[in-house]
Design an enzyme around this catalytic site. Structure first.
Site, PDB file in Angstrom:
ATOM      1  N   THR A 290      -3.093   0.898  -3.942  1.00 15.50           N
ATOM      2  CA  THR A 290      -2.632  -0.355  -3.437  1.00 15.50           C
ATOM      3  C   THR A 290      -2.180  -1.129  -4.875  1.00 15.50           C
ATOM      4  OG1 THR A 290      -4.568  -0.268  -2.104  1.00 15.50           O
ATOM      5  CG2 THR A 290      -3.545  -2.544  -2.535  1.00 15.50           C
TER       6      THR A 290
ATOM      7  N   ASP B 225       8.580  12.753  -7.113  1.00 10.07           N
ATOM      8  CA  ASP B 225       8.579  11.702  -5.947  1.00 10.07           C
ATOM      9  C   ASP B 225       9.822  10.709  -5.805  1.00 10.07           C
ATOM     10  OD1 ASP B 225       7.295  10.772  -3.593  1.00 10.07           O
ATOM     11  OD2 ASP B 225       5.615   9.951  -4.873  1.00 10.07           O
TER      12      ASP B 225
ATOM     13  N   HIS C  48       0.935  -1.241   0.081  1.00 10.71           N
ATOM     14  CA  HIS C  48      -0.127   0.189   0.024  1.00 10.71           C
ATOM     15  C   HIS C  48       0.844   1.267   0.030  1.00 10.71           C
ATOM     16  CE1 HIS C  48      -3.571  -2.127   0.910  1.00 10.71           C
ATOM     17  NE2 HIS C  48      -2.877  -2.859   2.049  1.00 10.71           N
ATOM     18  N   GLY C  49       0.498   2.203  -0.631  1.00  9.59           N
ATOM     19  CA  GLY C  49       1.215   3.531  -0.531  1.00  9.59           C
ATOM     20  C   GLY C  49       0.093   4.505  -0.322  1.00  9.59           C
ATOM     21  N   ASN C  50       0.566   5.850  -0.337  1.00  7.21           N
ATOM     22  CA  ASN C  50      -0.343   7.000   0.060  1.00  7.21           C
ATOM     23  C   ASN C  50      -1.401   7.110  -1.212  1.00  7.21           C
ATOM     24  OD1 ASN C  50       1.569   7.579   2.104  1.00  7.21           O
ATOM     25  ND2 ASN C  50       3.004   8.348   0.304  1.00  7.21           N
TER      26      ASN C  50
HETATM   27  P1  ATP Z   1       3.530   6.322  -2.741  1.00  6.68           P
HETATM   28  O1  ATP Z   1       2.081   6.181  -2.946  1.00  6.68           O
HETATM   29  O2  ATP Z   1       3.817   7.663  -2.230  1.00  6.68           O
HETATM   30  O3  ATP Z   1       4.377   6.145  -4.077  1.00  6.68           O
HETATM   31  P2  ATP Z   1       4.782   4.099  -2.242  1.00  6.68           P
HETATM   32  O4  ATP Z   1       5.687   4.073  -3.421  1.00  6.68           O
HETATM   33  O5  ATP Z   1       5.234   3.486  -0.867  1.00  6.68           O
HETATM   34  O6  ATP Z   1       4.356   5.276  -1.953  1.00  6.68           O
HETATM   35  P3  ATP Z   1       3.151   2.295  -3.921  1.00  6.68           P
HETATM   36  O7  ATP Z   1       3.607   3.297  -5.240  1.00  6.68           O
HETATM   37  O8  ATP Z   1       1.484   2.327  -3.647  1.00  6.68           O
HETATM   38  O9  ATP Z   1       3.484   3.099  -2.626  1.00  6.68           O
HETATM   39  O10 ATP Z   1       3.573   1.071  -3.869  1.00  6.68           O
HETATM   40  C1  ATP Z   1       3.436   0.194  -2.940  1.00  6.68           C
HETATM   41  C2  ATP Z   1       4.468  -0.934  -2.945  1.00  6.68           C
HETATM   42  O11 ATP Z   1       4.294  -1.929  -4.121  1.00  6.68           O
HETATM   43  C3  ATP Z   1       5.907  -0.413  -3.229  1.00  6.68           C
HETATM   44  O12 ATP Z   1       6.507  -0.120  -1.859  1.00  6.68           O
HETATM   45  C4  ATP Z   1       6.619  -1.608  -4.000  1.00  6.68           C
HETATM   46  O13 ATP Z   1       7.087  -2.334  -2.915  1.00  6.68           O
HETATM   47  C5  ATP Z   1       5.428  -2.232  -4.819  1.00  6.68           C
HETATM   48  N1  ATP Z   1       5.581  -1.804  -5.999  1.00  6.68           N
HETATM   49  C6  ATP Z   1       4.949  -0.909  -6.926  1.00  6.68           C
HETATM   50  N2  ATP Z   1       5.351  -0.902  -8.068  1.00  6.68           N
HETATM   51  C7  ATP Z   1       5.842  -2.065  -8.313  1.00  6.68           C
HETATM   52  C8  ATP Z   1       6.213  -2.761  -9.482  1.00  6.68           C
HETATM   53  N3  ATP Z   1       6.202  -2.425 -10.801  1.00  6.68           N
HETATM   54  N4  ATP Z   1       6.867  -4.082  -9.405  1.00  6.68           N
HETATM   55  C9  ATP Z   1       6.827  -4.586  -8.047  1.00  6.68           C
HETATM   56  N5  ATP Z   1       6.579  -4.116  -6.913  1.00  6.68           N
HETATM   57  C10 ATP Z   1       6.046  -2.888  -6.960  1.00  6.68           C
END
Ligand code: ATP
Ligand code: MG
Length: 445
Positions: free
Chosen positions: A177, A281, A172-174
């Protein structure tokens, strides 16, 4: 090449062409309508419909009648009709619809051709030598536009929600999901980010058109974008899956590995900046790695509307932001450079470099707590534990005054980057594999 000079007088407008195929819509952006010709478009159509014998295509006029296009002249008529419609839509404050074309697929050669003869219907670039000199310049740009079309069409295959099989939750991020998923038609594994957004259809359209630039991003250091779509109030963004995940979940990363990662990050950013895209970002969770040793950037802010819509639901300020952004001043490329510095410092130390800032719940922090980044002298990597070049690189990136941070060229020319710019993917690959293995063993116990 059958291109009349008047083709080049046509508006230099970038357009989106939507090829309607039995498998779904294939969208592609073309930089300039004036560079498009019939043969290029046919090559692109045959690439996405290799099974069919396509010799022409149709478009719809304002009353829905289908008009056939078989030549450059007819293509020109279609483009001028379309560009007029676009102008009208713009005058009425609407976003232009893509140019929809309907390939006219004949019967398969096996059915139509009783002797089963195969005819190569692709245009032969060598066949017309009479305009060799005058067309050579035009040919170059046309070939480029054809190559662009092809690339966009292969990557940008429309992905429908029902063809995606979700396999596991990645994080999950900000606001979003991320899931690992399998795309049945494309036969490939994807990372799908799903973001709930309560916005109007107009804003949805704006986001979709802002995301279009992602189809054009073509760099080994940037995550490949496949498609995006809205289902009800959620947008799903489908990208390449990276089996090593993001760097935030790795503990301290040794300098030898970090150096190679920094090279990829700097190259990725330099590429984005060359397209006039600020990442906005940069942070460890937006740097992804795989077991092949590739390092790629994701989640860069190409859609202002998407960033704004997400920001409305989330409170807090990103801890990796440069001091000028925290203070609400104008910012540019140098703000991304700061974020590179603070991210690599964290990855080298295994902790966020401002000890008073705790990031237990992700990277969003109350604004007041980030004031120390604006007020205090930036932290410096402990000399002795790290090479002088590395310490110098981080110190430069984290200058409080943005103008004192390195510009893109200086970043690439920094000795720390030059030293590790050796194309050795093995180092990162081995480290990713080993770390994943360790994680698996720990989970098993
Ligand atoms: P933000 O929303 O600020 O970018 P974040 O980067 O922690 O925060 P998300 O971008 O939603 O959150 O990503 C959540 C998680 O999913 C990431 O921390 C990463 O581990 C995983 N993830 C994202 N994109 C990929 C991808 N293309 N391949 C594999 N894992 C990924
Ligand atoms: Mg992210």
């Amino acid at each position: 090449m059958l291109i009349s000079n008047s083709m080049f007088e046509m508006d230099n407008e970038a357009i989106v062409i939507r090829i309607k195929t039995p498998l779904g819509d294939m969208d592609s952006s073309v930089d300039s309508a004036s560079l498009l010709n019939f043969n290029d478009l046919m090559v692109a159509i045959r690439d996405v419909m290799p099974e069919a014998t396509v010799t022409a295509f149709e478009y719809e006029d304002e009353v829905g009648d289908r008009i056939t296009v078989r030549s450059d002249e007819e293509l020109k008529a279609m483009l001028s009709y379309y560009l007029n419609t676009v102008n009208e839509q713009r005058m009425n404050g609407l976003l232009p619809d893509p140019l929809q074309i309907f390939p006219r697929a004949g019967k398969t050669p096996g059915i139509r051709n009783i002797h089963g003869l195969k005819v190569n219907t692709r245009p032969n670039p060598e066949s017309d030598s009479t305009h060799a000199v005058s067309d050579s310049i035009a040919n170059n740009s046309l070939k480029k536009s054809s190559a662009e079309l092809k690339k966009i069409l292969t990557n940008g295959q429309q992905i429908n929600a029902q063809d995606i099989h979700y396999q596991e939750l990645l994080g999950h991020g900000n606001g979003g999901t991320v899931y690992k998923a399998y795309h049945v038609l494309g036969n490939r594994v994807l990372a799908v980010k799903v973001i709930p957004l309560d916005i109007t259809v107009e804003l949805q359209k704006q986001i979709m058109s802002e995301l279009e630039i992602l189809y054009k991003c073509d760099s080994p250091y940037i995550i490949t974008f496949f498609s995006a779509f809205f289902v009800e109030n959620r947008i799903s963004i489908c990208t390449e899956f990276m089996d090593g995940g993001s760097l935030d979940v790795y503990k301290t990363i040794p300098e030898l590995v970090l150096g190679r990662i920094a090279v990829a990050v700097v190259k990725g950013l330099t590429y984005l900046w060359s397209l006039k895209i600020l990442h906005r970002d940069v942070k460890p969770s937006n740097m992804l790695v795989n077991t092949r040793g590739q390092v790629k950037l994701c989640d860069f802010g190409v859609s202002t509307q998407l960033v704004n819509s997400i920001a409305k639901t989330y409170v807090g300020t990103n801890a990796y932001m440069a001091p000028e952004r925290i203070s609400g001043e104008q910012y540019g490329i140098h703000a991304d450079v700061w974020s590179v510095g603070i991210s690599f410092m964290e990855l080298a130390l295994g902790m966020f470099p401002y000890p008073q800032i705790q990031k237990n719940q992700g990277s969003l922090i109350p604004l007041q707590l980030l004031q120390c980044i604006v007020d205090e002298d930036p932290p410096v990597l402990p000399v002795g534990e790290f090479s002088e070049m590395f310490v110098h690189f981080i110190t430069l990136c984290m200058q409080r005054n943005p103008k004192e941070r390195p510009a893109p060229n200086n970043l690439m020319d920094h000795p720390f980057i030059i030293q590790f710019n050796d194309g050795n993917a093995e180092v990162v690959s081995m480290w990713v594999c080993r770390s994943l293995e360790e994680r698996r063993t720990q989970q098993a116990h």
